[in-house]
Design an enzyme around this catalytic site. Structure first.
Site, PDB file in Angstrom:
ATOM      1  N   ARG A 119      60.980  23.329  -2.746  1.00  0.00           N
ATOM      2  CA  ARG A 119      62.384  23.295  -2.350  1.00  0.00           C
ATOM      3  C   ARG A 119      62.419  22.835  -0.911  1.00  0.00           C
ATOM      4  O   ARG A 119      61.597  23.290  -0.096  1.00  0.00           O
ATOM      5  CB  ARG A 119      62.987  24.698  -2.474  1.00  0.00           C
ATOM      6  CG  ARG A 119      64.485  24.731  -2.273  1.00  0.00           C
ATOM      7  CD  ARG A 119      65.016  26.143  -2.334  1.00  0.00           C
ATOM      8  NE  ARG A 119      65.008  26.780  -1.027  1.00  0.00           N
ATOM      9  CZ  ARG A 119      65.712  27.865  -0.713  1.00  0.00           C
ATOM     10  NH1 ARG A 119      66.476  28.454  -1.621  1.00  0.00           N
ATOM     11  NH2 ARG A 119      65.667  28.383   0.487  1.00  0.00           N
ATOM     12  N   TYR A 162      71.250  28.906   6.695  1.00  0.00           N
ATOM     13  CA  TYR A 162      70.447  29.777   5.839  1.00  0.00           C
ATOM     14  C   TYR A 162      69.369  28.976   5.111  1.00  0.00           C
ATOM     15  O   TYR A 162      69.626  27.880   4.625  1.00  0.00           O
ATOM     16  CB  TYR A 162      71.351  30.475   4.824  1.00  0.00           C
ATOM     17  CG  TYR A 162      70.623  31.508   4.013  1.00  0.00           C
ATOM     18  CD1 TYR A 162      70.207  32.703   4.604  1.00  0.00           C
ATOM     19  CD2 TYR A 162      70.338  31.292   2.680  1.00  0.00           C
ATOM     20  CE1 TYR A 162      69.527  33.653   3.877  1.00  0.00           C
ATOM     21  CE2 TYR A 162      69.659  32.241   1.942  1.00  0.00           C
ATOM     22  CZ  TYR A 162      69.259  33.423   2.547  1.00  0.00           C
ATOM     23  OH  TYR A 162      68.580  34.356   1.820  1.00  0.00           O
ATOM     24  N   ASP A 169      68.811  23.678  -2.335  1.00  0.00           N
ATOM     25  CA  ASP A 169      69.758  24.769  -2.592  1.00  0.00           C
ATOM     26  C   ASP A 169      70.938  24.651  -1.630  1.00  0.00           C
ATOM     27  O   ASP A 169      70.754  24.658  -0.406  1.00  0.00           O
ATOM     28  CB  ASP A 169      69.032  26.108  -2.377  1.00  0.00           C
ATOM     29  CG  ASP A 169      69.827  27.297  -2.892  1.00  0.00           C
ATOM     30  OD1 ASP A 169      71.026  27.131  -3.182  1.00  0.00           O
ATOM     31  OD2 ASP A 169      69.237  28.392  -2.985  1.00  0.00           O
ATOM     32  N   HIS A 203      73.527  26.850  -1.764  1.00  0.00           N
ATOM     33  CA  HIS A 203      74.049  28.206  -1.545  1.00  0.00           C
ATOM     34  C   HIS A 203      75.564  28.277  -1.675  1.00  0.00           C
ATOM     35  O   HIS A 203      76.236  28.936  -0.865  1.00  0.00           O
ATOM     36  CB  HIS A 203      73.595  28.749  -0.180  1.00  0.00           C
ATOM     37  CG  HIS A 203      72.114  28.964  -0.106  1.00  0.00           C
ATOM     38  ND1 HIS A 203      71.283  28.218   0.707  1.00  0.00           N
ATOM     39  CD2 HIS A 203      71.298  29.816  -0.755  1.00  0.00           C
ATOM     40  CE1 HIS A 203      70.036  28.620   0.550  1.00  0.00           C
ATOM     41  NE2 HIS A 203      70.010  29.574  -0.335  1.00  0.00           N
ATOM     42  N   GLU A 220      70.817  22.956  -6.504  1.00  0.00           N
ATOM     43  CA  GLU A 220      71.133  24.342  -6.881  1.00  0.00           C
ATOM     44  C   GLU A 220      72.415  24.838  -6.231  1.00  0.00           C
ATOM     45  O   GLU A 220      72.667  24.561  -5.054  1.00  0.00           O
ATOM     46  CB  GLU A 220      69.952  25.206  -6.442  1.00  0.00           C
ATOM     47  CG  GLU A 220      70.162  26.689  -6.654  1.00  0.00           C
ATOM     48  CD  GLU A 220      69.013  27.505  -6.091  1.00  0.00           C
ATOM     49  OE1 GLU A 220      67.936  26.941  -5.829  1.00  0.00           O
ATOM     50  OE2 GLU A 220      69.214  28.716  -5.905  1.00  0.00           O
ATOM     51  N   GLU A 256      72.132  32.410  -9.932  1.00  0.00           N
ATOM     52  CA  GLU A 256      71.350  33.533  -9.406  1.00  0.00           C
ATOM     53  C   GLU A 256      72.226  34.741  -9.111  1.00  0.00           C
ATOM     54  O   GLU A 256      71.721  35.861  -9.050  1.00  0.00           O
ATOM     55  CB  GLU A 256      70.549  33.118  -8.162  1.00  0.00           C
ATOM     56  CG  GLU A 256      71.389  32.749  -6.969  1.00  0.00           C
ATOM     57  CD  GLU A 256      70.544  32.272  -5.779  1.00  0.00           C
ATOM     58  OE1 GLU A 256      69.672  31.418  -5.994  1.00  0.00           O
ATOM     59  OE2 GLU A 256      70.777  32.756  -4.672  1.00  0.00           O
ATOM     60  N   ARG A 261      69.526  30.002 -13.466  1.00  0.00           N
ATOM     61  CA  ARG A 261      68.944  30.638 -12.281  1.00  0.00           C
ATOM     62  C   ARG A 261      68.962  32.174 -12.320  1.00  0.00           C
ATOM     63  O   ARG A 261      68.659  32.816 -11.307  1.00  0.00           O
ATOM     64  CB  ARG A 261      69.717  30.159 -11.035  1.00  0.00           C
ATOM     65  CG  ARG A 261      69.438  28.732 -10.669  1.00  0.00           C
ATOM     66  CD  ARG A 261      68.054  28.574 -10.093  1.00  0.00           C
ATOM     67  NE  ARG A 261      67.958  29.139  -8.766  1.00  0.00           N
ATOM     68  CZ  ARG A 261      66.869  29.714  -8.280  1.00  0.00           C
ATOM     69  NH1 ARG A 261      65.791  29.849  -9.009  1.00  0.00           N
ATOM     70  NH2 ARG A 261      66.860  30.178  -7.036  1.00  0.00           N
ATOM     71  N   GLU A 297      60.780  29.908  -9.406  1.00  0.00           N
ATOM     72  CA  GLU A 297      60.803  30.018  -7.940  1.00  0.00           C
ATOM     73  C   GLU A 297      59.795  31.083  -7.498  1.00  0.00           C
ATOM     74  O   GLU A 297      59.683  32.150  -8.106  1.00  0.00           O
ATOM     75  CB  GLU A 297      62.211  30.427  -7.483  1.00  0.00           C
ATOM     76  CG  GLU A 297      62.336  30.569  -5.979  1.00  0.00           C
ATOM     77  CD  GLU A 297      63.740  30.997  -5.561  1.00  0.00           C
ATOM     78  OE1 GLU A 297      64.461  31.589  -6.381  1.00  0.00           O
ATOM     79  OE2 GLU A 297      64.105  30.737  -4.400  1.00  0.00           O
ATOM     80  N   TRP A 301      79.555  32.276   0.581  1.00  0.00           N
ATOM     81  CA  TRP A 301      78.123  32.468   0.381  1.00  0.00           C
ATOM     82  C   TRP A 301      77.738  31.624  -0.801  1.00  0.00           C
ATOM     83  O   TRP A 301      78.320  31.658  -1.828  1.00  0.00           O
ATOM     84  CB  TRP A 301      77.778  33.918   0.062  1.00  0.00           C
ATOM     85  CG  TRP A 301      76.764  34.412   1.022  1.00  0.00           C
ATOM     86  CD1 TRP A 301      76.919  35.476   1.864  1.00  0.00           C
ATOM     87  CD2 TRP A 301      75.445  33.869   1.264  1.00  0.00           C
ATOM     88  NE1 TRP A 301      75.787  35.601   2.614  1.00  0.00           N
ATOM     89  CE2 TRP A 301      74.869  34.633   2.264  1.00  0.00           C
ATOM     90  CE3 TRP A 301      74.731  32.792   0.730  1.00  0.00           C
ATOM     91  CZ2 TRP A 301      73.589  34.393   2.757  1.00  0.00           C
ATOM     92  CZ3 TRP A 301      73.472  32.527   1.210  1.00  0.00           C
ATOM     93  CH2 TRP A 301      72.895  33.332   2.213  1.00  0.00           C
TER      94      TRP A 301
HETATM   95  O1  KDG Z   1      69.705  37.750  -1.701  1.00  0.00           O
HETATM   96  C1  KDG Z   1      69.956  36.395  -1.546  1.00  0.00           C
HETATM   97  C2  KDG Z   1      68.738  35.581  -1.810  1.00  0.00           C
HETATM   98  O2  KDG Z   1      68.115  36.006  -2.986  1.00  0.00           O
HETATM   99  C3  KDG Z   1      69.094  34.146  -1.958  1.00  0.00           C
HETATM  100  O3  KDG Z   1      69.718  33.687  -0.813  1.00  0.00           O
HETATM  101  C4  KDG Z   1      67.903  33.311  -2.187  1.00  0.00           C
HETATM  102  O4  KDG Z   1      69.289  31.440  -2.718  1.00  0.00           O
HETATM  103  C5  KDG Z   1      68.231  31.992  -2.800  1.00  0.00           C
HETATM  104  C6  KDG Z   1      67.178  31.389  -3.603  1.00  0.00           C
HETATM  105  O5  KDG Z   1      67.454  30.386  -4.234  1.00  0.00           O
HETATM  106  O6  KDG Z   1      66.078  31.942  -3.629  1.00  0.00           O
HETATM  107 MG    MG Z   2      69.464  29.990  -4.372  1.00  0.00          MG
END
Ligand code: KDG
Ligand code: MG
Length: 409
Positions: A147, A159, A217, A219, A243, A269, A290, A346, A409
């Site tokens: 990634r 992040y 990612d 997010h 992602e 996720e 995910r 992952e 987020w």
């Molecule tokens: O708790 C949040 C994390 O698990 C997350 O930010 C991690 O986005 C993430 C990932 O793809 O691992």
């Molecule tokens: Mg993620």
């Protein structure tokens, strides 16, 4: 074989983990992961105050019925706290069943469909140079997929990029995401991000060639039309997946992304039940699932979800950050080994402190993960070691736009 006790352990070796331990009347123990990053104590209380007493005296072999009892039997169902608690019970019961049978969990799920699980690691960099070094370091450690997260000019802290400063100017590591109170603040600028990211993948492809699987990612930070633009601009760099490109609560937003791009999409996720995935799967709006065993109610629903996804040629890409404990991680490794439609796993690598508390049979060799052959999940909790790491309040960072507006987020 009845459940004799249900105990909850909260420990913080590098970061907080919530673990459920079930013990049967013939002395078999099972572990389950109930870790919910930044809300750990809520799940611990849910388990201690509302679930533990329902379990004692129940037949430990009745996994499906126990799952339905805790999910369907409660008037208020779903949500991350409830589903992480149910997940822990489900995993612990599978752990017990495997130990009682003398078989690793994947054998109970139908046996291995492959010799190991392709893993991807997290490379990131604040500059092109450090990103390149991070990718090289991952390849040297054996990773065959990475990634790629990058700093963006005009955004102070982002992040997923380890070597940055938060908005206050203080340096921090993004894992374990900003210990202490209040959460660290990062900033966000979609236009700057969209301008910069394609050039990063252009450079990475030039340096590392066409074959290395690359993932990215977002997010959940973009609107559907912004995400469509990004997915389209990244097409020449042939991503393995893009992602969480849009906020997960708005599944139909991905129709717009699909209309404009063939970049594969991964999402889910933060999803907790099959209902969150229903439209995405039936309308073929994603390519990878995910979900994690920990936040999706455990092994039982994860297996059902992935079988449902298989009807639509959608594959697994289970969530494996460090805030899924080694117990939850092992659970999904067993699922990943057994299912036919495995995609990728992952792998963020837990710290030495975490590994000293959770002893694991899992292995990582030549870029491939394997859950090992120990009966059950293959993870043991060293309670004495755990006691040396008491809970510490810790939060993920929050994101604001330049004018102070809170961002997704
Ligand atoms: O708790 C949040 C994390 O698990 C997350 O930010 C991690 O986005 C993430 C990932 O793809 O691992
Ligand atoms: Mg993620």
């Amino acid at each position: 074989m009845n459940i004799a006790s249900a105990e909850v352990c909260v420990t913080s070796p590098s970061r907080n983990f919530v673990t459920l331990k079930l013990t049967t009347d013939d002395g078999i123990t099972g572990l389950g992961d109930a870790t919910l990053n930044g809300r750990e104590q809520a799940v611990a209380a849910y388990l201690r105050e509302h679930v533990a007493s329902l379990l004692v005296g129940q037949d430990a072999h009745r996994i499906e019925d126990t799952w339905q009892y805790l999910y369907r039997g409660a008037y208020w169902r779903g949500g991350p706290v409830t589903m992480a608690a149910i997940a822990a019970v489900d995993m612990a019961l599978w752990d017990i069943k495997g130990k009682a049978a003398g078989l690793p969990l994947y054998q109970l799920l139908g046996g291995a469909s492959r010799s190991g699980l392709l893993a991807y690691g997290h490379a990131s960099g604040g500059s092109p140079q450090s990103l390149s070094e991070s990718i090289h370091a991952h390849i040297e450690r054996g990773y065959r997929a990475v990634r790629v997260q990058t700093a963006v000019p005009g955004i102070r802290a982002l992040y997923g990029v380890a070597e940055q400063r938060q908005a206050t100017g203080e340096r921090y590591d993004y894992e374990p995401a900003g210990r202490g109170v209040p959460p660290p603040e990062e900033d966000w600028d979609s236009a700057a991000y969209l301008r910069h990211v394609p050039s990063v993948f252009e450079r990475v492809r030039e340096e590392f060639g066409a074959e290395l699987p690359l993932l990215h990612d977002v997010h959940h930070r973009l609107t559907p039309i912004e995400a469509a633009k990004l997915a389209q601009r990244l097409e020449p760099y042939d991503l393995f997946w893009l992602e969480d490109c849009t906020p997960a609560e708005n599944p139909q937003g991905l129709r717009i992304v699909r209309q404009h791009s063939t970049t594969p999409l991964a999402i889910g996720e933060v999803f907790n039940t099959v209902w969150d995935f229903q439209q995405l799967i039936t309308e073929q709006l994603i390519d990878y699932i995910r979900a994690s065993a920990t936040h999706f109610g455990g092994v039982t629903p994860l297996r059902k979800l992935i079988d449902f996804a298989a009807l639509h040629q959608i594959r697994s890409g289970f969530h494996g950050p460090t805030d899924v404990s080694p117990v939850g991680f092992a659970a999904q490794l067993h699922v990943g080994l057994a299912i036919h439609n495995f995609g990728i796993q992952e792998y963020m690598e837990h710290s030495e402190a975490t590994n000293s508390v959770f002893r694991q049979s899992m292995t990582f060799r030549d870029g491939m993960l394997h859950p090992g052959e120990t009966p059950g999940l293959g993870v043991e909790l060293d309670e004495k070691a755990a006691a040396a790491f008491p809970y510490q309040p810790a939060y993920l960072p929050v994101s604001r736009l330049k004018d102070g507006t809170m961002h997704d987020w």
